[in-house]
Design an enzyme around this catalytic site. Structure first.
Site, PDB file in Angstrom:
ATOM      1  N   GLY A  41       5.988  -2.074   7.214  1.00  0.00           N
ATOM      2  CA  GLY A  41       7.384  -2.469   7.351  1.00  0.00           C
ATOM      3  C   GLY A  41       8.175  -1.559   8.257  1.00  0.00           C
ATOM      4  CD  GLU A  42      11.907  -0.250  11.872  1.00  0.00           C
ATOM      5  OE1 GLU A  42      11.062   0.098  12.702  1.00  0.00           O
ATOM      6  OE2 GLU A  42      12.725   0.560  11.368  1.00  0.00           O
ATOM      7  CB  CYS A  54       2.506   7.579   3.291  1.00  0.00           C
ATOM      8  SG  CYS A  54       2.906   6.376   4.576  1.00  0.00           S
ATOM      9  CB  SER A 107       6.705   4.358  16.012  1.00  0.00           C
ATOM     10  OG  SER A 107       6.536   4.717  14.676  1.00  0.00           O
ATOM     11  CG  LEU A 108       7.963   7.233  22.580  1.00  0.00           C
ATOM     12  CD1 LEU A 108       9.302   6.535  22.486  1.00  0.00           C
ATOM     13  CD2 LEU A 108       8.155   8.655  23.088  1.00  0.00           C
ATOM     14  CG  HIS A 109       3.204   4.060  19.007  1.00  0.00           C
ATOM     15  ND1 HIS A 109       2.831   5.218  18.358  1.00  0.00           N
ATOM     16  CD2 HIS A 109       3.698   3.251  18.038  1.00  0.00           C
ATOM     17  CE1 HIS A 109       3.085   5.101  17.065  1.00  0.00           C
ATOM     18  NE2 HIS A 109       3.609   3.931  16.846  1.00  0.00           N
ATOM     19  CD  GLU A 132      -2.642  -0.991   2.667  1.00  0.00           C
ATOM     20  OE1 GLU A 132      -2.704   0.059   3.338  1.00  0.00           O
ATOM     21  OE2 GLU A 132      -3.147  -2.061   3.036  1.00  0.00           O
ATOM     22  CB  CYS A 179       3.208  -2.718  16.459  1.00  0.00           C
ATOM     23  SG  CYS A 179       4.923  -2.189  16.258  1.00  0.00           S
ATOM     24  CB  SER A 182       8.295   6.187  10.270  1.00  0.00           C
ATOM     25  OG  SER A 182       7.655   5.697  11.409  1.00  0.00           O
ATOM     26  CG  ASN A 210      -7.185   5.259  10.923  1.00  0.00           C
ATOM     27  OD1 ASN A 210      -8.105   6.032  11.116  1.00  0.00           O
ATOM     28  ND2 ASN A 210      -6.116   5.566  10.209  1.00  0.00           N
ATOM     29  CB  CYS A 229       5.746  -5.308   9.434  1.00  0.00           C
ATOM     30  SG  CYS A 229       6.888  -4.559  10.612  1.00  0.00           S
ATOM     31  CB  CYS A 262       0.423  -2.543  13.415  1.00  0.00           C
ATOM     32  SG  CYS A 262       0.914  -2.339  11.704  1.00  0.00           S
ATOM     33  CB  CYS A 298      -0.876   1.580   7.550  1.00  0.00           C
ATOM     34  SG  CYS A 298       0.541   0.930   6.765  1.00  0.00           S
TER      35      CYS A 298
HETATM   36  S1  SF4 Z   1       3.562  -0.224  13.289  1.00  0.00           S
HETATM   37 FE1  SF4 Z   1       5.203  -0.288  11.749  1.00  0.00          FE
HETATM   38  S2  SF4 Z   1       6.843  -1.424  12.778  1.00  0.00           S
HETATM   39 FE2  SF4 Z   1       4.977  -1.832  13.953  1.00  0.00          FE
HETATM   40  S3  SF4 Z   1       4.175  -3.733  13.070  1.00  0.00           S
HETATM   41 FE3  SF4 Z   1       3.188  -2.004  11.994  1.00  0.00          FE
HETATM   42  S4  SF4 Z   1       4.436  -1.661  10.174  1.00  0.00           S
HETATM   43 FE4  SF4 Z   1       5.639  -2.891  11.591  1.00  0.00          FE
END
Ligand code: SF4
Length: 371
Positions: free
Chosen positions: A182-183, A126, A237-239, A113, A137, A214, A313, A133, A140, A357
């Site tokens: 992805g990371e 983006c 990405s702290l969260h 995407e 997380c 990111s 989301n 990934c 996600c 995402c």
């Molecule tokens: S937030 Fe980013 S790093 Fe975390 S699982 Fe989703 S895509 Fe991967």
């Protein structure tokens, strides 16, 4: 790397895909590599600039469109190389926000995407750096099926080229965030190569200051990136403001505690002179309370920081996590701002396109499995 919480890698090397096809992708090549290829074909090196412009700037889909190259050369290129690496599977447009979400299909059938946002100050995109990934997380959608494979530099850049093609004549993509699935720092070499390619003046010509990477907090990758001498923006990405909560949301936090991640982010800011962005997904009753806001403010107070709040989301696969109401978002923001921490709230895309995402891809996969 196989630390706890990480999911296994399913396919190791995307380059093998193209070897199997017996052709070399043009998108992903540097100007020098194109010049070498043309020299091999007995052509003058100056043609490399023309070829580079067709591939990256004009984004043509057919060798026949390369009208300033001799017909003989176009034929030979078609025999030896692949021009584009992506095909558009679907595109969803949200008129209210002038945003289009694309689902692209890759040569091996994988889907990724990307998002194109048309704003008054320019067009930004983006993009995605991995198929799936493995970071796990818990909020996600991209990580639900684990990591399939890394994208090549060509596949990363081609997302931008494909979206730039959709813009009206004379408009271009002016900023890029690597914040899709992805990371990016787990696919370091391809990502860095892609970033250098985006910057090429004969190609997309995107300034390094308009590129944001990111990361979920891969400390060695952040420190390595700081040494590249590129003024790109880092978004962390702290969260969560505590190790306990962060470990619940992001398995990567079991490896690098918040203190180390923040130290690496500060080191990045000092080395590059760039203000670091801290991404914070707001999840109702999980991390969006006043205590978390105050704790986050204490962590960031006094540093060159900008917090980007992202109201969650909803994700089909994560029904336990909900998006907070506007009142909770405003309260969180106000607490940060009262401590002098610059804070913005990411705007919602609205409607069907608001899907988190990774969700478009997951839904497409489910549809395919049902057939
Ligand atoms: S937030 Fe980013 S790093 Fe975390 S699982 Fe989703 S895509 Fe991967």
């Amino acid at each position: 790397m196989q630390e706890p919480g990480y999911m296994p890698l399913k396919i190791a090397d995307p380059a093998l895909l193209f070897e199997a096809l017996g052709k070399t992708p043009l998108v992903g090549m540097t100007p020098d590599e194109m010049a070498d290829l043309l020299a091999e074909l007995g052509e003058p090196r100056f043609r490399a600039r023309q070829l580079f412009q067709w591939v990256y700037q004009k984004g043509v889909k057919d060798f026949a469109a390369m009208t300033n190259l001799p017909a003989r050369l176009r034929e030979r290129l078609a025999e030896r190389t692949i021009l584009r690496l992506l095909e558009t599977e679907t595109a969803q447009y949200d008129q209210k926000t002038s945003t289009t979400k694309f689902l692209f299909r890759l040569h091996d059938g994988s889907k990724v995407e990307s998002v194109l946002m048309r704003q008054s100050w320019g067009n930004s995109v983006c993009i995605t750096t991995q198929v799936g990934c493995r970071m796990g997380c818990t909020f996600c959608a991209s990580t639900v099926g684990g990591l399939v494979r890394n994208l090549t530099a060509g596949e990363i850049v081609d997302q931008i080229v494909m979206m730039q093609r959709e813009l009206p004549e004379g408009e271009r993509v002016s900023s890029v965030v690597l914040m899709g699935s992805g990371e990016p720092l787990e696919n370091y070499d391809h990502v860095l190569r892609a970033i250098r390619l985006m910057h090429e003046p004969d190609g997309l010509n995107i300034g390094y200051r308009h590129i944001t990477i990111s990361t979920s907090g891969i400390v060695p990758g952040m420190l390595k990136l700081a040494e590249e001498g590129l003024p790109i923006t880092l978004a962390l990405s702290l969260h969560a403001p505590t190790n306990e909560l962060r470990r619940q949301l992001m398995p990567v936090a079991r490896i690098w505690p918040i203190e180390e991640v923040l130290a690496a982010a500060r080191a990045y800011g000092e080395k590059t002179g760039r203000r670091v962005t801290y991404e914070y997904i707001l999840i109702e009753e999980v991390n969006d309370g006043p205590e978390e806001a105050a704790a986050l403010a204490r962590l960031l107070k006094g540093s060159l920081a900008h917090v980007n709040l992202i109201p969650m989301n909803p994700v089909d696969e994560r029904p336990q996590y909900r998006r907070p109401g506007q009142e909770r978002v405003n309260r969180f923001k106000a607490i940060l701002e009262s401590s002098g921490v610059a804070t913005t709230v990411r705007r919602s895309m609205g409607g069907e396109i608001d899907a988190a995402c990774g969700q478009l891809r997951n839904r497409a996969q489910r549809r395919q499995q049902r057939r």
